[in-house]
Write a protein that holds these residues in place. Structure first.
Motif, mmCIF file in Angstrom:
data_model
loop_
_atom_site.group_PDB
_atom_site.id
_atom_site.type_symbol
_atom_site.label_atom_id
_atom_site.label_comp_id
_atom_site.label_asym_id
_atom_site.label_seq_id
_atom_site.Cartn_x
_atom_site.Cartn_y
_atom_site.Cartn_z
ATOM 1 N N MET A 67 -70.631 5.414 -20.402
ATOM 2 C CA MET A 67 -69.021 5.700 -21.002
ATOM 3 C C MET A 67 -68.631 6.692 -20.157
ATOM 4 S SD MET A 67 -69.035 4.855 -25.183
ATOM 5 C CE MET A 67 -67.857 5.995 -25.576
ATOM 6 N N PHE A 68 -69.320 7.972 -20.230
ATOM 7 C CA PHE A 68 -68.863 9.198 -19.537
ATOM 8 C C PHE A 68 -69.280 9.326 -18.008
ATOM 9 C CE2 PHE A 68 -69.058 10.258 -24.168
ATOM 10 C CZ PHE A 68 -67.791 9.894 -24.373
ATOM 11 N N ARG A 69 -69.929 8.316 -17.337
ATOM 12 C CA ARG A 69 -70.481 8.375 -16.218
ATOM 13 C C ARG A 69 -71.093 9.645 -15.895
ATOM 14 N NH1 ARG A 69 -65.005 6.740 -13.052
ATOM 15 N NH2 ARG A 69 -64.151 8.196 -14.670
ATOM 16 N N SER A 70 -71.800 9.864 -16.728
ATOM 17 C CA SER A 70 -72.933 11.205 -16.623
ATOM 18 C C SER A 70 -73.764 11.284 -15.458
ATOM 19 C CB SER A 70 -73.619 11.383 -17.920
ATOM 20 O OG SER A 70 -72.358 11.581 -19.132
ATOM 21 N N TRP A 71 -73.808 10.683 -14.661
ATOM 22 C CA TRP A 71 -74.727 10.587 -13.647
ATOM 23 C C TRP A 71 -74.097 11.885 -12.718
ATOM 24 C CZ3 TRP A 71 -72.442 5.938 -14.532
ATOM 25 C CH2 TRP A 71 -71.335 5.625 -13.891
ATOM 26 N N LYS A 72 -72.798 12.057 -12.801
ATOM 27 C CA LYS A 72 -72.255 13.198 -12.098
ATOM 28 C C LYS A 72 -72.547 14.670 -12.682
ATOM 29 C CE LYS A 72 -67.639 10.476 -11.760
ATOM 30 N NZ LYS A 72 -66.364 10.476 -12.223
ATOM 31 N N ILE A 73 -73.255 14.741 -13.650
ATOM 32 C CA ILE A 73 -73.451 16.071 -13.969
ATOM 33 C C ILE A 73 -75.084 16.432 -13.681
ATOM 34 C CG2 ILE A 73 -74.604 15.366 -16.472
ATOM 35 C CD1 ILE A 73 -72.155 18.159 -15.695
ATOM 36 N N ILE A 74 -75.627 15.554 -13.205
ATOM 37 C CA ILE A 74 -77.036 15.761 -12.686
ATOM 38 C C ILE A 74 -77.199 17.013 -11.644
ATOM 39 C CG2 ILE A 74 -79.187 14.970 -11.465
ATOM 40 C CD1 ILE A 74 -78.338 11.975 -12.595
ATOM 41 N N ASN A 129 -67.277 23.795 -19.850
ATOM 42 C CA ASN A 129 -66.649 22.975 -18.969
ATOM 43 C C ASN A 129 -67.343 21.776 -18.086
ATOM 44 O OD1 ASN A 129 -64.195 24.672 -19.296
ATOM 45 N ND2 ASN A 129 -65.078 26.217 -18.118
ATOM 46 N N ILE A 130 -68.132 20.975 -19.190
ATOM 47 C CA ILE A 130 -68.669 19.935 -18.744
ATOM 48 C C ILE A 130 -68.247 18.652 -19.384
ATOM 49 C CG2 ILE A 130 -70.676 21.159 -17.841
ATOM 50 C CD1 ILE A 130 -72.232 20.425 -20.313
ATOM 51 N N GLY A 131 -67.292 18.788 -20.235
ATOM 52 C CA GLY A 131 -66.762 17.741 -21.028
ATOM 53 C C GLY A 131 -67.590 17.017 -21.830
ATOM 54 N N MET A 132 -67.496 15.735 -21.756
ATOM 55 C CA MET A 132 -68.626 14.908 -22.898
ATOM 56 C C MET A 132 -69.999 14.852 -22.464
ATOM 57 S SD MET A 132 -66.796 14.214 -25.121
ATOM 58 C CE MET A 132 -65.071 14.434 -25.738
ATOM 59 N N HIS A 133 -70.065 15.169 -20.990
ATOM 60 C CA HIS A 133 -71.403 15.272 -20.368
ATOM 61 C C HIS A 133 -72.526 16.192 -21.427
ATOM 62 C CE1 HIS A 133 -69.959 13.181 -17.016
ATOM 63 N NE2 HIS A 133 -69.285 14.478 -16.446
ATOM 64 N N ALA A 134 -71.777 16.974 -22.034
ATOM 65 C CA ALA A 134 -72.773 17.873 -23.291
ATOM 66 C C ALA A 134 -73.278 16.831 -24.024
ATOM 67 C CB ALA A 134 -71.721 18.897 -23.693
ATOM 68 N N LEU A 135 -72.331 15.911 -24.557
ATOM 69 C CA LEU A 135 -72.936 14.981 -25.418
ATOM 70 C C LEU A 135 -73.924 14.214 -24.925
ATOM 71 C CD1 LEU A 135 -72.495 13.747 -28.476
ATOM 72 C CD2 LEU A 135 -70.733 12.406 -27.541
ATOM 73 N N THR A 136 -73.820 13.598 -24.000
ATOM 74 C CA THR A 136 -74.607 12.781 -23.193
ATOM 75 C C THR A 136 -76.230 13.506 -23.121
ATOM 76 O OG1 THR A 136 -73.075 11.758 -21.723
ATOM 77 C CG2 THR A 136 -75.401 11.566 -21.070
ATOM 78 N N ILE A 137 -76.110 14.933 -22.804
ATOM 79 C CA ILE A 137 -77.327 15.615 -22.571
ATOM 80 C C ILE A 137 -77.854 15.724 -23.968
ATOM 81 C CG2 ILE A 137 -78.308 17.853 -22.100
ATOM 82 C CD1 ILE A 137 -76.005 18.269 -20.210
ATOM 83 N N ALA A 138 -77.389 16.070 -24.902
ATOM 84 C CA ALA A 138 -77.729 16.114 -26.455
ATOM 85 C C ALA A 138 -78.365 14.790 -27.004
ATOM 86 C CB ALA A 138 -76.793 16.727 -27.226
#
Length: 288
Positions: A53-60, A172-181
């Motif tokens: 949903m949040f395309r969290s591969w961007k935070i890697i 400032n990592i947006g919804m990626h924090a939720l992905t990590i958790a």
């Protein structure tokens, strides 16, 4: 009241509606699967949903540079809150489990009071929760003091979830924090459940229900919570959380024709008054 505050309250209300519906689905699934398996399946499916949903591969690439202390505490509170609440649902009537869990955010709201005038709103919310909980069920055969301890423990974790959630949204990592958790929580729970009851995890006929619970109980409400926490103080969030049992009672009355007692009607008035009061006196949480 600023439009951002109204939007944050809307996010919270939608989050609580989704969570209340998911709790009923989970309670039904407990008839065929144990609570630990249900929460593991929920977290595993939620981690996939949220990652996509949040395309969290961007935070890697940014992972080595994040403030991991806050993220780990946030992730731990999410994981334990889920495990303890589902354990309490397996041993308690849903109304009591939900009510006891809300002692956590309400206590945090009480401790966050800075103006004496705010005590009235938190006390109204506490009174409303006390009247809303179906205490008569505590004398029934299905009441468990261990379940009550699990629910209160989930409430404590919820208070930490609010506290560290406010710190995490400022990275400032947006919804990626939720992905990590959620991903970290799933990685912890999967091997535990694999040892506890590996056969239950592989019963694919129940994955569809688990996927629905993951969407309603994790992906939607936690994302909305993070957006709300950007604008709300711990006092406002904790007090507004008392709306959830009220929403559950009203939903049950409308959709399931469930009866609301006189005391629960008074509780609804107290909770609504507290929520309106704390919303209109609230100021946006300053960015840091």
């Amino acid at each position: 009241m600023p439009n951002t505050q109204i939007t944050a309250v809307f996010y919270m209300v939608m989050s609580m509606i989704a969570y209340q519906i998911s709790a009923s689905f989970a309670k039904q699934l407990f008839e065929v699967l144990d609570p630990l398996t249900v929460v593991t399946l929920r977290l595993c499916f939620a981690s996939i949903l949220i990652f996509l949903m949040f395309r969290s591969w961007k935070i890697i690439k940014r992972l080595p540079y994040l403030r991991w202390k806050d993220l780990l505490f946030y992730s731990g509170s999410v994981c334990l809150m889920n495990v303890l609440f589902y354990a309490s649902l397996g041993k308690l009537p849903q109304g009591i489990a939900v009510g006891l869990e809300f002692l956590g955010p309400l206590t945090l709201a009480f401790l966050s009071i800075k103006q004496k005038s705010d005590y009235i709103w938190v006390c109204l919310a506490i009174m409303g929760i006390a009247l809303m909980i179906p205490w008569q069920d505590a004398t029934a055969h299905n009441f468990s003091w261990l379940g009550a301890a699990f629910a209160i423990g989930a409430g404590v974790c919820w208070a930490f979830y609010i506290y560290f959630g406010q710190k995490v949204v400022r990275q400032n990592i947006g919804m990626h924090a939720l992905t990590i958790a959620i991903v970290l929580s799933a990685m912890v729970m999967l091997p535990v459940s694999a040892v506890h009851n590996p056969e239950a995890l592989l019963q694919t006929q129940y994955w569809k229900q688990a996927l629905m619970i993951a969407l309603l109980a994790t992906a939607i409400p936690y994302a909305l919570d993070l957006m709300a926490l950007k604008q709300l103080s711990k006092l406002s969030y904790g007090t507004l959380s008392s709306l959830s049992p009220a929403i559950g009672a009203v939903t049950g009355m409308i959709l399931l024709k469930e009866h609301i007692t006189f005391y629960q009607c008074i509780a609804l008035v107290c909770i609504m008054a507290a929520s309106i009061g704390v919303t209109f006196r609230a100021k946006p949480e300053p960015a840091q």
